[in-house]
Enzyme design. Structure first.
Site, PDB file in Angstrom:
ATOM      1  N   HIS A 125      36.898  51.261  30.219  1.00 50.13           N
ATOM      2  CA  HIS A 125      36.939  49.801  30.180  1.00 50.13           C
ATOM      3  C   HIS A 125      37.512  49.466  28.810  1.00 50.13           C
ATOM      4  CE1 HIS A 125      36.128  45.729  30.862  1.00 50.13           C
ATOM      5  NE2 HIS A 125      34.830  45.678  30.764  1.00 50.13           N
ATOM      6  N   ARG A 169      31.602  38.144  34.170  1.00 47.95           N
ATOM      7  CA  ARG A 169      31.866  37.993  32.748  1.00 47.95           C
ATOM      8  C   ARG A 169      33.277  38.492  32.399  1.00 47.95           C
ATOM      9  NH1 ARG A 169      28.206  37.573  29.242  1.00 47.95           N
ATOM     10  NH2 ARG A 169      26.666  38.374  30.718  1.00 47.95           N
ATOM     11  N   THR A 170      33.601  39.705  32.825  1.00 49.49           N
ATOM     12  CA  THR A 170      34.908  40.287  32.514  1.00 49.49           C
ATOM     13  C   THR A 170      36.025  39.462  33.155  1.00 49.49           C
ATOM     14  OG1 THR A 170      33.927  42.478  32.384  1.00 49.49           O
ATOM     15  CG2 THR A 170      36.294  42.389  32.666  1.00 49.49           C
ATOM     16  N   LYS A 220      41.464  45.375  54.087  1.00 49.76           N
ATOM     17  CA  LYS A 220      40.694  46.520  54.564  1.00 49.76           C
ATOM     18  C   LYS A 220      41.628  47.465  55.312  1.00 49.76           C
ATOM     19  CE  LYS A 220      36.109  44.809  55.215  1.00 49.76           C
ATOM     20  NZ  LYS A 220      35.378  43.970  56.183  1.00 49.76           N
TER      21      LYS A 220
END
Lengths: 303, 303, 303
Positions: free
Chosen positions: A133, A55-56, A84
């Site tokens: 956020h 969604r974000t 990594k």
């Protein structure tokens, strides 16, 4: 914007917040005009999602593309095997050579701040663990402003899991910058708002609050619902009991002059037959994420 | 287009199909002109792929980008953990606030129809389980029209797995809207065309059919090959036998005036030395997916 | 460009390499001008990544988008289940119908060459196993040219794992096309440069080389560091010893007139306090990947 990055709502004052909300309104008008926008034509946003948050991510990508900009990025750490063993600092320095602005989502608290220290381009925190956020908080404020007409003087009830929800904590802080806001915290004992937030509110003169365990919405302007997660309860029976009590139904808001908000996704804390009521604003709230993020992208890139 | 959404080929009549095929031809000419197209400049397509289907996804994305539009989306349910626990209805309402049109791929039958009921923007079904995949049917029709010059009056042979292939079932239905089409079903006993399709064809006067178990392509205009999947056979020996019989070779089409189609991916049901023959149209068929999807995106967004 | 594809650095001569480096310089200037570039407006790059390589993928996507072009693609074989069972040749023929140019990353040696044989559009090798990664070699050359001012006559030291690093092997070959280059190979016994590379260098008169096991950077213009992988050592104690010796520190390059390069990601073979020194060029090297890939995309598409 004075800031180079947007890491925490606590970094920006009321004046900057109001500037962002004003710019968001202009962005919403631009969207409604259905005109092709080329404000960020040629610019690139990097969406670095070290954990999935569809969604974000889609909201940021939409905002950038609506402005005429481009997006590169990754959606999950598992697809970044090359990275990594590489430090976050190195990744950020590499991406600074590719993109014009970064939106980072990371499971570790403080990672967005760290990223901003190594980046040579603006960084937006799209969620760092249970910490911050800020674009969610700004879209919450924008929703209140657009749907109620003002933020000063509102009476807002937060309902459900007030202990773990970073959304609630950040919005509490942001509201404390405004005048005469009144907050009602409604939660089960197990999920009460943390004491440090209460202490912060105690220091402010312009904000009142109270705590309850039953949902009574009399006089409330904004009901901010949150998801109650099963995992939080050691005893499943406790969860079942609580879940039922904190479910928003048609009856609870019938004939009341208020708006219902929710950061989404919801599971069943709002009855689906509430959706068609004029008070239900949670899908609009989700839509408002687009103009708010457009405003932030534009303001950070215009500097 | 009269329709708001494109969910099933059965929702649209012959007139609408012909309109889409005409528009597709214009789109193909635009593509060939190598001009930069900005018809959907500023528009956003959301590709919501709840199961991976790289080919279909890339075809839709290509179509949107060729028209000057943008794309957001996800490629796999595993990357959408945030949306876990969220209903399809809620996801669709959120995405309706971001994008201008949706292409949805979902493993459950009926999900695309459900999505269209909650969406405030047009929805295209990009495959819902074993049910419908209407853009595939339209590109199949377009391939026949472009390569044979007409659809009325053709004689088409479907070969292979006629029991499970939704592609074959939908194309049968679509062909039954045209005049004087003749269908030859060629399959092993285990994979015969379902009786309900036969019953539907029996009701139509404008279409003839026959069923066979051996490949004889005399008089055929179009051979539509399909993949025979090992898993469908309880006895592996049966599979091996059948596999050999239904393999299209150079010899089978030598000197015959026909075209070979295949929805792809193929495994080994078409010999690779058929690829260079002028009759082989399956890669062209795949390419035709682009102008056909461009036409559909354009028509649904122009409404 | 004379070539239709870019598969191996060995396919292109010095003249073509210089042309690419010149074009890269123009691209870098364009990037710095901050102007919106529309040279590849309407064109589509397909990034076919059969194994993840986020850095390379993002660099290609950035290059394409900076030129005004679009990108489609996949990032991992696991998300391409539909393409399972399909031959690489078929996938390439399908993608040839969608995109204008392909960048392919594949774990198998020779796969990029195979792809180019079936493609009807240009193919760029973005790494095929331990074989070739020509755009990396070109950006290495570009870094040397931009930071030293010339390639002819330089003295370069390769440090670390010289046995397995395809980057080192390809750059050695490319440097042998220039005049008076001197190479110093610095590695532990276990990871020495392969004898076939030494034999190739022996055939050339314009290039000198020597082999050492200790890091002495006197007179060196370019230090090219590489990662030493733990897995290469049967005895962990051996690894620990070697790791320490081949770590680049501030002391080693103090007051020396040289540049430090690294293909990235680095783990700990360069001390992080080297990063701020003017000699550290590895992040700039990573950035140079963008203008170099822009040049290659433009030149292949202009044909």
């Amino acid at each position: 914007m004075k800031m180079k990055h947007l890491i925490s709502i606590k970094d920006i004052g009321k004046k900057e917040i109001l500037k962002i909300l004003d710019e968001s309104e202009k962005m919403e008008e631009l969207l409604k005009s259905k005109k092709v926008i080329d404000i960020l034509n040629g610019k690139i946003l990097a969406t670095l999602f070290y954990e999935p948050s569809t969604r974000t991510r889609l909201s940021f990508e939409t905002a950038m593309k609506r402005l005429g900009g481009n997006v590169i990025g990754f959606t999950d750490i598992k697809n970044t095997s090359v990275m990594k063993g590489e430090s976050l600092a190195d990744t950020i320095r590499v991406i600074s050579g590719y993109a014009d602005i970064i939106a980072i989502r990371h499971p570790s608290e403080g990672s967005a701040r760290l990223a901003s220290e190594y980046a040579t381009i603006p960084v937006i925190n799209a969620g760092d663990g249970s910490n911050q956020h800020p674009t969610q908080t700004l879209l919450d404020l924008y929703t209140i402003k657009r749907e109620i007409g003002k933020i000063d003087g509102i009476k807002i009830a937060f309902v459900g899991d007030l202990k773990y929800g970073r959304t609630v904590h950040s919005l509490c802080y942001a509201l404390s910058l405004f005048d005469d806001v009144e907050i009602v915290f409604i939660s089960p004992e197990e999920l009460k708002i943390p004491r440090e937030i209460i202490e912060d509110l105690n220091k402010k003169e312009n904000i009142k609050y109270s705590e309850k365990s039953n949902i009574d919405l009399t006089g409330i302007d904004v009901v901010y619902m949150t998801r109650i997660q099963k995992e939080r309860f050691p005893d499943l029976n406790e969860y079942q009991k609580v879940k039922g009590i904190y479910k928003l139904t048609r009856e609870l808001i019938y004939n009341k002059n208020l708006i219902v908000m929710h950061p989404l996704p919801r599971v069943d804390e709002i009855d689906s037959n509430v959706d068609e009521l004029p008070q239900a604003k949670y899908f609009k709230q989700s839509f408002y994420g687009v103009p708010v993020r457009m405003a932030i992208l534009k303001m950070l890139l215009e500097k």
